[in-house]
Design a protein around this motif. Sequence first.
Motif: not given
Length: 476
Positions: A170-179
């Motif tokens: 996941w190319p972002s540090p802000d989202d807790d998306c499970g990846l």
Amino acid sequence: MNESSGATFWKAIDEVLARPVAVHTFSPDFERQHEVVIAARAASRLTDPRLTQVFDAADEDGVAYVVSEWVSGESLLDLLSAGPLEAERGAALVAEAAEAIAHAHEHGLAHLNLTPNRLMWTSGNTVKVLGVGVDAAILDAAEGLTEEERAQADAEGLGRLLYAALTGHWPSPDDDCGLPEAPVDDDHYCTPRQVTAGVPNYLDTITSRILGLRKSVEPMDSPMEVAEALAEVPRPAPASVSTLPPAVELRSEPVDTIGRPPMPPMIHRPAPRRSPALSRFVLTVVVLLAMVVVGVGAWTLGKSLGTEPAVPTAAPSATAGEEGQAAGKPVEVKISGATGFDPLGDGEERNELAALAIDGSATTDWHSETYGGPDFGRLKEGVGLLLDLGKETRLTQAVIDFGGSGGTVELRTGASPEPDGLKTFLTRENVSGKVTFDLNGSSPTRYLLVWFTELPPHNNGFRTMIRDVKLMGVKE
């Protein structure tokens, strides 16, 4: 049940139709009930079947709820549990999502929360995007954003989904998306090809353009641009959008119970149309019967006059393609391959982008490196795009889309890809936009080189580009 920020998500049962439905309810202190219900009602009027259908929404006497279809299947997060998807399969899922999100933006709705658990591959082998309109309202994500900023945010969300499908990161540090977060190189996220081997060049370029992973590529700022860039990706059992269901009329009164949402409207299907093959068969029988009647009549009349004229027979007619070939009419020439050509430098010029100039899409392009002057910073005499036709072909016309680039270009032809084997056929200055070149009179050629000898300005330097090439020729 899932609860977050005062909004509770339930799975319930429609007792009338005996089917599961999704229900959002809200705590009394949730301040955005009215906005969520308005967004849900707007979402109910969207007609793209790849967006979840809203059945009911109400906000009365301090009680608010939204009832929508329950989607069974696997989310993108589930699909990535075993690692990255096969590149074009993952890109196809995101392409479907991009078209659906573009449809929502055309009607004034954004998503603004595109994470892997909001993109579903259903048990019916279709794509579904969850939460359009409703997610943005619940999260208060659209507050203060202009229409352009909402479009850019959803374009970037689609880019992150594409990056995740290709890499499993996941190319972002802000989202807790499970990846896991995407790896970083020199303070920038690595491109998909740097993370996962075998990602096609064009998908790597599209992802990089959406997310701004390369400074030298032009960004994409809307879901429509993303959809157009991914339009040619093969689709595995795509959702059908040819027959769209009518908009759902929302009831103003609340449901009796969570388990009894309103019954969705009946969809009246048009009467089946006669098969074209059957129609052609009937027409053929009628024509043959008419010919027999005419022939018998002519024979009878000829016999009464002492002569027996021949019964007319139908002569086979050439197809349109055969007529065109017989008359030597130009046909479109398929280009076998393209190469960024830099024989006077390091041998290749942005070769990873070359295929984008022949993919049939004006939203992708090949472009040169950026130089310090129109004369390539005095480093070389030119660069170009070398097109391989696969075999010797007599070309009649080349239609090349240069975007708004400008510059001076030569078209060179030859049987060999070596510089000495390519001879200049014509030269054109200040090329810009879509330009048609007359190649009548050129010798049969295996290769066509679009060779730039002068570069136009681009940002703080000089660079040229080719968006698309179409060739016409005569079959020998």
